[in-house]
Design a protein around this motif. Structure first.
Motif, short mmCIF file in Angstrom:
data_model
loop_
_atom_site.label_atom_id
_atom_site.label_comp_id
_atom_site.label_asym_id
_atom_site.label_seq_id
_atom_site.Cartn_x
_atom_site.Cartn_y
_atom_site.Cartn_z
N PRO A 29 11.77 -15.23 -11.13
CA PRO A 29 12.19 -14.82 -9.62
C PRO A 29 12.98 -13.50 -9.52
N ASP A 30 13.54 -12.78 -10.67
CA ASP A 30 14.10 -11.72 -10.65
C ASP A 30 13.02 -10.38 -11.14
N ASP A 31 11.98 -10.56 -11.56
CA ASP A 31 11.13 -9.53 -11.91
C ASP A 31 10.76 -8.51 -10.76
N LEU A 32 10.76 -7.49 -11.01
CA LEU A 32 10.27 -6.65 -9.79
C LEU A 32 9.06 -5.90 -10.43
N LEU A 33 8.05 -6.21 -9.42
CA LEU A 33 6.80 -5.72 -9.66
C LEU A 33 6.56 -4.84 -8.35
N LEU A 34 6.65 -3.62 -8.68
CA LEU A 34 6.74 -2.49 -7.53
C LEU A 34 5.10 -2.53 -7.11
N SER A 35 4.29 -2.74 -7.72
CA SER A 35 2.80 -2.67 -7.19
C SER A 35 2.35 -3.91 -6.13
N LYS A 36 3.30 -4.94 -6.31
CA LYS A 36 3.04 -6.07 -5.44
C LYS A 36 4.01 -6.02 -4.14
N ILE A 37 4.60 -4.95 -3.77
CA ILE A 37 5.49 -5.24 -2.75
C ILE A 37 4.81 -5.64 -1.56
N LEU A 38 5.50 -6.78 -0.81
CA LEU A 38 4.87 -7.25 0.42
C LEU A 38 3.40 -7.76 0.23
N ALA A 39 2.88 -8.13 -0.71
CA ALA A 39 1.64 -8.65 -1.11
C ALA A 39 1.55 -9.89 -0.52
N ALA A 40 0.14 -10.46 -0.01
CA ALA A 40 0.10 -11.68 0.27
C ALA A 40 0.15 -12.59 -0.53
N PRO A 41 0.13 -13.99 -0.19
CA PRO A 41 0.06 -15.16 -1.11
C PRO A 41 -1.12 -15.10 -2.16
N ALA A 42 -0.98 -15.45 -3.13
CA ALA A 42 -2.15 -15.51 -4.12
C ALA A 42 -1.80 -16.42 -5.05
N GLY A 43 -2.78 -16.57 -6.19
CA GLY A 43 -2.60 -17.63 -7.04
C GLY A 43 -1.15 -17.70 -8.06
N GLN A 44 -0.75 -16.63 -8.36
CA GLN A 44 0.60 -16.30 -9.06
C GLN A 44 1.70 -16.43 -8.13
N ALA A 45 1.67 -16.10 -6.90
CA ALA A 45 2.71 -16.16 -5.99
C ALA A 45 2.32 -16.90 -4.87
N TRP A 46 2.94 -18.12 -4.72
CA TRP A 46 2.27 -19.04 -3.48
C TRP A 46 2.57 -18.69 -2.30
N PHE A 47 3.84 -18.02 -1.75
CA PHE A 47 4.40 -17.49 -0.76
C PHE A 47 4.12 -15.99 -0.49
N GLY A 48 3.64 -15.20 -1.67
CA GLY A 48 3.58 -13.62 -1.44
C GLY A 48 4.69 -13.09 -2.09
N TYR A 49 4.87 -11.91 -1.92
CA TYR A 49 5.94 -11.22 -2.67
C TYR A 49 6.83 -10.51 -1.40
N ASP A 50 8.21 -10.39 -2.08
CA ASP A 50 9.18 -9.72 -0.80
C ASP A 50 8.93 -8.33 -0.83
N ASP A 51 10.05 -7.56 -0.19
CA ASP A 51 10.20 -6.15 -0.21
C ASP A 51 10.40 -5.33 -1.64
N LEU A 52 10.96 -6.02 -2.45
CA LEU A 52 11.01 -5.62 -3.75
C LEU A 52 9.93 -6.06 -4.84
N GLY A 53 9.18 -6.68 -4.21
CA GLY A 53 8.13 -7.25 -5.22
C GLY A 53 8.51 -8.31 -6.08
N ARG A 54 9.33 -9.34 -5.39
CA ARG A 54 9.77 -10.40 -6.32
C ARG A 54 9.14 -11.64 -5.57
N PRO A 55 8.53 -12.57 -6.60
CA PRO A 55 7.73 -13.59 -5.83
C PRO A 55 8.60 -14.71 -5.06
N ILE A 56 8.10 -14.89 -3.91
CA ILE A 56 9.28 -15.53 -3.00
C ILE A 56 9.12 -17.08 -3.39
N ALA A 57 8.04 -17.61 -3.69
CA ALA A 57 8.05 -18.95 -4.50
C ALA A 57 8.86 -19.34 -5.54
N ASP A 58 9.07 -18.59 -6.44
CA ASP A 58 9.85 -18.52 -7.64
C ASP A 58 11.41 -18.40 -7.21
#
Length: 95
Positions: A29-58
């Motif tokens: 939940p605390d990993d910052l993935l700057l390449s995935k900022i505000l990315a849409a939901p996908a297989g790895q992140a069920w709810f997408g990513y927030d504004d810092l690139g953290r997975p919302i579902a986690d």
């Protein structure tokens, strides 16, 4: 009547199961993935990513774990305090 309570009951059971199993799930939940900022939901992140690139579902699952832990602690604490006051009131009798 039973059908109206079945679906919410299943959701609560699933929520508690996820909260209890959060420690064994591969969550980050605390990993910052700057390449995935505000990315849409996908297989790895069920709810997408927030504004810092953290997975919302986690983060939601870990938040549920914390909320469940706090709720259980508060309930047990109020049980102990309430029982002590009840026994004391029954023993003294003048309250």
């Amino acid at each position: 009547m039973k059908l109206r309570l079945t679906f919410p009951g299943l959701i609560m059971i699933a929520w508690v199961a996820l909260a209890c199993g959060a420690s064994v799930l591969p969550l980050h939940p605390d990993d910052l993935l700057l390449s995935k900022i505000l990315a849409a939901p996908a297989g790895q992140a069920w709810f997408g990513y927030d504004d810092l690139g953290r997975p919302i579902a986690d983060r939601v699952i870990m938040g549920a774990r914390t909320s469940l832990y706090v709720a259980l602690c508060v309930t047990l604490l109020s049980l102990v305090i309430g029982t002590c006051f009840g026994v004391l009131a029954g023993w003294c009798g003048d309250w």
